[in-house]
Scaffold this active site. Structure first.
Site, PDB file in Angstrom:
ATOM      1  N   LYS A 158       0.827  -1.209   0.000  1.00 50.45           N
ATOM      2  CA  LYS A 158       0.000   0.000   0.000  1.00 50.45           C
ATOM      3  C   LYS A 158       0.860   1.257   0.000  1.00 50.45           C
ATOM      4  O   LYS A 158       1.950   1.261   0.566  1.00 50.45           O
ATOM      5  CB  LYS A 158      -0.910   0.024   1.242  1.00 50.45           C
ATOM      6  CG  LYS A 158      -1.911  -1.125   1.266  1.00 50.45           C
ATOM      7  CD  LYS A 158      -2.633  -1.203   2.582  1.00 50.45           C
ATOM      8  CE  LYS A 158      -3.872  -0.341   2.595  1.00 50.45           C
ATOM      9  NZ  LYS A 158      -4.681  -0.600   3.824  1.00 50.45           N
ATOM     10  N   GLU A 200       1.181  -5.005   4.267  1.00 51.80           N
ATOM     11  CA  GLU A 200       0.372  -5.592   5.343  1.00 51.80           C
ATOM     12  C   GLU A 200      -0.293  -6.877   4.892  1.00 51.80           C
ATOM     13  O   GLU A 200      -0.343  -7.194   3.705  1.00 51.80           O
ATOM     14  CB  GLU A 200      -0.614  -4.577   5.938  1.00 51.80           C
ATOM     15  CG  GLU A 200      -1.688  -4.069   5.051  1.00 51.80           C
ATOM     16  CD  GLU A 200      -2.511  -2.945   5.717  1.00 51.80           C
ATOM     17  OE1 GLU A 200      -2.016  -2.191   6.569  1.00 51.80           O
ATOM     18  OE2 GLU A 200      -3.675  -2.823   5.342  1.00 51.80           O
ATOM     19  N   LEU A 203      -6.240  -9.439   3.878  1.00 49.18           N
ATOM     20  CA  LEU A 203      -7.332 -10.193   4.496  1.00 49.18           C
ATOM     21  C   LEU A 203      -8.263 -10.713   3.404  1.00 49.18           C
ATOM     22  O   LEU A 203      -8.614  -9.978   2.484  1.00 49.18           O
ATOM     23  CB  LEU A 203      -8.076  -9.308   5.497  1.00 49.18           C
ATOM     24  CG  LEU A 203      -7.178  -8.752   6.626  1.00 49.18           C
ATOM     25  CD1 LEU A 203      -7.896  -7.666   7.414  1.00 49.18           C
ATOM     26  CD2 LEU A 203      -6.745  -9.877   7.569  1.00 49.18           C
ATOM     27  N   HIS A 208     -15.724  -4.002   5.686  1.00 53.07           N
ATOM     28  CA  HIS A 208     -15.182  -2.671   5.982  1.00 53.07           C
ATOM     29  C   HIS A 208     -16.134  -2.032   6.986  1.00 53.07           C
ATOM     30  O   HIS A 208     -17.298  -1.777   6.673  1.00 53.07           O
ATOM     31  CB  HIS A 208     -15.106  -1.838   4.697  1.00 53.07           C
ATOM     32  CG  HIS A 208     -14.714  -0.402   4.919  1.00 53.07           C
ATOM     33  ND1 HIS A 208     -13.553   0.144   4.426  1.00 53.07           N
ATOM     34  CD2 HIS A 208     -15.323   0.598   5.610  1.00 53.07           C
ATOM     35  CE1 HIS A 208     -13.473   1.416   4.803  1.00 53.07           C
ATOM     36  NE2 HIS A 208     -14.547   1.709   5.511  1.00 53.07           N
ATOM     37  N   HIS A 235     -12.384  -0.687  -4.654  1.00 55.96           N
ATOM     38  CA  HIS A 235     -12.105  -0.074  -3.358  1.00 55.96           C
ATOM     39  C   HIS A 235     -12.895   1.205  -3.114  1.00 55.96           C
ATOM     40  O   HIS A 235     -12.577   1.976  -2.220  1.00 55.96           O
ATOM     41  CB  HIS A 235     -10.603   0.203  -3.182  1.00 55.96           C
ATOM     42  CG  HIS A 235      -9.752  -1.024  -3.335  1.00 55.96           C
ATOM     43  ND1 HIS A 235      -9.894  -2.134  -2.532  1.00 55.96           N
ATOM     44  CD2 HIS A 235      -8.754  -1.317  -4.200  1.00 55.96           C
ATOM     45  CE1 HIS A 235      -9.018  -3.058  -2.913  1.00 55.96           C
ATOM     46  NE2 HIS A 235      -8.329  -2.600  -3.920  1.00 55.96           N
ATOM     47  N   LYS A 237     -16.588   2.863  -2.143  1.00 59.71           N
ATOM     48  CA  LYS A 237     -17.847   2.461  -1.515  1.00 59.71           C
ATOM     49  C   LYS A 237     -19.039   2.741  -2.433  1.00 59.71           C
ATOM     50  O   LYS A 237     -19.065   3.765  -3.111  1.00 59.71           O
ATOM     51  CB  LYS A 237     -18.023   3.212  -0.202  1.00 59.71           C
ATOM     52  CG  LYS A 237     -16.896   2.895   0.784  1.00 59.71           C
ATOM     53  CD  LYS A 237     -16.760   3.960   1.845  1.00 59.71           C
ATOM     54  CE  LYS A 237     -15.488   3.713   2.638  1.00 59.71           C
ATOM     55  NZ  LYS A 237     -15.129   4.867   3.478  1.00 59.71           N
ATOM     56  N   ASN A 289      -9.801   9.047   8.325  1.00 62.08           N
ATOM     57  CA  ASN A 289     -10.124  10.187   7.468  1.00 62.08           C
ATOM     58  C   ASN A 289     -10.491  11.371   8.341  1.00 62.08           C
ATOM     59  O   ASN A 289     -11.402  11.286   9.169  1.00 62.08           O
ATOM     60  CB  ASN A 289     -11.273   9.839   6.517  1.00 62.08           C
ATOM     61  CG  ASN A 289     -10.844   8.816   5.488  1.00 62.08           C
ATOM     62  OD1 ASN A 289      -9.742   8.889   4.953  1.00 62.08           O
ATOM     63  ND2 ASN A 289     -11.689   7.835   5.230  1.00 62.08           N
ATOM     64  N   ARG A 291     -12.040  14.183   8.063  1.00 59.26           N
ATOM     65  CA  ARG A 291     -13.013  15.045   7.382  1.00 59.26           C
ATOM     66  C   ARG A 291     -14.385  14.400   7.464  1.00 59.26           C
ATOM     67  O   ARG A 291     -14.520  13.286   7.957  1.00 59.26           O
ATOM     68  CB  ARG A 291     -12.609  15.190   5.918  1.00 59.26           C
ATOM     69  CG  ARG A 291     -12.473  13.813   5.270  1.00 59.26           C
ATOM     70  CD  ARG A 291     -12.389  13.827   3.778  1.00 59.26           C
ATOM     71  NE  ARG A 291     -11.964  12.555   3.238  1.00 59.26           N
ATOM     72  CZ  ARG A 291     -12.763  11.527   2.949  1.00 59.26           C
ATOM     73  NH1 ARG A 291     -14.062  11.615   3.164  1.00 59.26           N
ATOM     74  NH2 ARG A 291     -12.281  10.395   2.469  1.00 59.26           N
ATOM     75  N   ARG A 337     -25.111   5.251  -3.287  1.00 59.21           N
ATOM     76  CA  ARG A 337     -24.472   6.344  -4.026  1.00 59.21           C
ATOM     77  C   ARG A 337     -24.864   6.220  -5.485  1.00 59.21           C
ATOM     78  O   ARG A 337     -24.371   5.333  -6.197  1.00 59.21           O
ATOM     79  CB  ARG A 337     -22.960   6.242  -3.934  1.00 59.21           C
ATOM     80  CG  ARG A 337     -22.417   6.421  -2.541  1.00 59.21           C
ATOM     81  CD  ARG A 337     -20.917   6.620  -2.627  1.00 59.21           C
ATOM     82  NE  ARG A 337     -20.297   6.508  -1.317  1.00 59.21           N
ATOM     83  CZ  ARG A 337     -19.028   6.817  -1.074  1.00 59.21           C
ATOM     84  NH1 ARG A 337     -18.267   7.233  -2.060  1.00 59.21           N
ATOM     85  NH2 ARG A 337     -18.522   6.690   0.126  1.00 59.21           N
TER      86      ARG A 337
HETATM   87  P1  ADP Z   1      -7.605   4.181   0.380  1.00 59.37           P
HETATM   88  O1  ADP Z   1      -7.147   5.274   1.277  1.00 59.37           O
HETATM   89  O2  ADP Z   1      -6.832   4.129  -0.910  1.00 59.37           O
HETATM   90  O3  ADP Z   1      -9.086   4.163   0.177  1.00 59.37           O
HETATM   91  P2  ADP Z   1      -7.725   2.078   2.428  1.00 59.37           P
HETATM   92  O4  ADP Z   1      -6.582   1.717   3.271  1.00 59.37           O
HETATM   93  O5  ADP Z   1      -8.814   2.882   3.055  1.00 59.37           O
HETATM   94  O6  ADP Z   1      -7.182   2.804   1.102  1.00 59.37           O
HETATM   95  O7  ADP Z   1      -8.363   0.768   1.813  1.00 59.37           O
HETATM   96  C1  ADP Z   1      -9.405   0.828   0.873  1.00 59.37           C
HETATM   97  C2  ADP Z   1     -10.024  -0.529   0.688  1.00 59.37           C
HETATM   98  O8  ADP Z   1      -9.022  -1.481   0.253  1.00 59.37           O
HETATM   99  C3  ADP Z   1     -10.604  -1.145   1.954  1.00 59.37           C
HETATM  100  O9  ADP Z   1     -11.905  -0.702   2.225  1.00 59.37           O
HETATM  101  C4  ADP Z   1     -10.538  -2.633   1.577  1.00 59.37           C
HETATM  102  O10 ADP Z   1     -11.572  -2.927   0.669  1.00 59.37           O
HETATM  103  C5  ADP Z   1      -9.230  -2.757   0.830  1.00 59.37           C
HETATM  104  N1  ADP Z   1      -8.101  -3.093   1.749  1.00 59.37           N
HETATM  105  C6  ADP Z   1      -7.283  -2.238   2.410  1.00 59.37           C
HETATM  106  N2  ADP Z   1      -6.386  -2.892   3.189  1.00 59.37           N
HETATM  107  C7  ADP Z   1      -6.636  -4.213   3.033  1.00 59.37           C
HETATM  108  C8  ADP Z   1      -6.047  -5.432   3.578  1.00 59.37           C
HETATM  109  N3  ADP Z   1      -5.025  -5.411   4.433  1.00 59.37           N
HETATM  110  N4  ADP Z   1      -6.581  -6.629   3.187  1.00 59.37           N
HETATM  111  C9  ADP Z   1      -7.605  -6.672   2.295  1.00 59.37           C
HETATM  112  N5  ADP Z   1      -8.188  -5.578   1.756  1.00 59.37           N
HETATM  113  C10 ADP Z   1      -7.724  -4.356   2.106  1.00 59.37           C
END
Ligand code: ADP
Length: 450
Positions: A158, A200, A203, A208, A235, A237, A289, A291, A337
């Site tokens: 990430k 990381e 999963l 979420h 990714h 919503k 977040n 905000r 949405r």
């Molecule tokens: P962003 O800031 O780009 O939106 P996030 O960290 O909030 O990134 O992750 C966005 C989405 O990506 C999560 O809601 C989930 O669907 C997926 N995701 C993030 N981390 C993981 C993980 N460790 N394992 C599986 N899916 C993940």
């Protein structure tokens, strides 16, 4: 309290903020690009200022133009909405230096949470459970391999500066790690001009689940329960609901209290959302977040708390008036949405809305800035409206949503309404039986169920 607020955004969120201002008796200033001269937020604001040409970087992201608009109109505070400059620490700092209040947390907290590596470190320190992974950025393939072996494959690479799901790559085995690492790095560099990445555990079937918080910067903070945003595409919503079909009241208050305690310790100010993945009874922090979120209305529907009103009161220096025991959760709420997109290919469908009829009735809320005859410009995101429905129970909420979706008419452009009409009738959705991969599986024709 402020006398005049400038809203540095457009679309439904500009309207949402404007409504809160009006109810508080605060004068409003809309800003707009030349493409948005006919937009609803411009029509409804007390004053408006054109801040530049259509591209966002020359208008909604144009800080000098926004500062000039504050100066000309005498606005004392800026509400950034979501997106655009809402998580830009530098913008918050510049406003502060010019004596204009930023309706959001301190620049320090925005910066801290904007770096996902720092955010994760902070969360861990504050006692929030995190996804197993690297403690900081990854500097070499060797380091990545060592950590990946430790936590076990598959792993996720990430971007530290990540957002909107960009710069994220899964590596299913050791052979795929090096490529995933370099692709994530170059994507992150291109999107955020920062190629720092971390690793990381990936999963496999999480939900979420995110916790809404409010803090006043003096060490008072409350949580307003969770939102389940597992239905995602790329990714992003698509459908959000509260309470989560996966949690009970005890689990809610346990994770909510953990987060609220962390926010008290941080002396967090304003509205914020702490996001988790939830799998097999465990919560794993992914990001915060700093905000207002797109999906905030579902929380408002079940708590009766106006989040924008609270944000404004806090930014004006008021102590948090809500105590945790005052926060009551009533019924169930779901948000869809609705985008101006083809419901199968998701290709954007800007253009003129020839006929518009939004649904109504008990428990139905539509947060939208479009109207009949309005032309959706091609320059911005494709969200045209949020349909939010409240019911006493999840079943009542689903029946009401089915009814409201059938009433909603948007002609002249394509929308994702047909997708929601199908989802709300799907067995897995009715049963609340879905994870973050469900929607992608469903859309690829494999149905949602595992
Ligand atoms: P962003 O800031 O780009 O939106 P996030 O960290 O909030 O990134 O992750 C966005 C989405 O990506 C999560 O809601 C989930 O669907 C997926 N995701 C993030 N981390 C993981 C993980 N460790 N394992 C599986 N899916 C993940």
């Amino acid at each position: 309290m402020f006398d005049k607020i400038l809203i540095a955004n457009r679309g439904e969120i500009a309207l949402r903020v404007l409504r809160a201002c009006k109810e508080l008796g605060i004068a409003t200033v809309a800003v707009h690009s030349t493409a948005d001269a006919d937009a609803m937020h411009v029509k409804l604001a007390d004053e408006s200022v054109c801040i530049g040409p259509p591209p966002a970087r020359e208008s909604y992201l144009n800080v000098p133009a926004l500062l000039a608009a504050c100066e000309i109109t005498g606005a004392e505070a800026v509400h950034p909405g979501y997106g655009f400059l809402s998580e830009n620490a530098r913008f918050a700092e510049i406003l502060r230096d010019h004596g204009v209040a930023f309706i959001g947390p301190s620049p320090e907290h925005i910066r801290l949470m904007g770096d996902k590596i720092e955010a994760k470190r902070t969360a861990k320190k504050l006692g929030i459970p995190v996804v197993p992974g690297s403690d900081g950025g990854i500097t070499s393939d060797q380091e990545a391999t060592r950590i990946a072996r430790e936590i076990g494959f598959p792993v996720l690479i990430k971007a530290a500066a990540g957002g909107g799901g960009r710069g994220m790559k899964v590596a299913r085995n050791e052979g795929a790690l090096s490529t995933a690492l370099s692709t994530a790095r170059s994507e992150a560099k291109a999107a955020f001009n920062d190629d720092a990445v971390y690793i990381e555990k990936y999963l496999g079937h999480p939900r979420h689940i995110e916790i809404q918080v409010l803090g006043d910067g003096r060490g008072n903070a409350v949580h307003l329960g969770e939102r389940d945003c597992s239905l995602q595409r790329r990714h992003q919503k698509v459908w959000e609901e509260t309470p989560s079909p996966a949690l009970n009241a005890e689990m809610r208050s346990r994770i909510g209290e953990t987060v609220a305690a962390a926010m008290r310790e941080l002396k967090y100010s304003g509205a914020g959302t702490v996001e988790f993945l939830y799998e097999d009874g465990e919560f794993y922090f992914i990001e915060m977040n700093t905000r207002l979120q797109v999906e905030h209305p579902v929380t408002e529907m079940i708590t009766g708390i106006d989040l924008v009103n609270e944000q404004i009161r806090i930014a004006a220096g008021n102590e948090l008036a809500i105590r945790q025991e005052d926060v009551l959760f009533e019924g169930h709420a779901i948000e869809c949405r609705v985008n101006a997109e083809n419901p199968r290919t998701f290709a954007p469908s800007p253009g003129r809305i020839s006929y518009y009829y939004p649904p109504g009735g008990l428990g139905v809320r539509v947060d939208s800035a479009v109207y009949q005859g309005y032309s959706i410009p091609p320059f911005y995101d494709s969200l045209i409206g949020k349909l939010i429905v409240h019911g006493k129970t999840r079943n009542e909420c689903l029946s009401r949503l089915r009814r409201a979706l059938d009433e909603y008419v948007v002609d002249g452009i394509e929308t994702t309404l047909p997708l929601f009409r199908a989802l709300v009738r799907h067995r897995d959705i009715i049963d609340g039986n879905y994870d973050i991969h469900w929607l992608e599986r469903y859309l690829s024709g494999g149905e949602g169920a595992e």
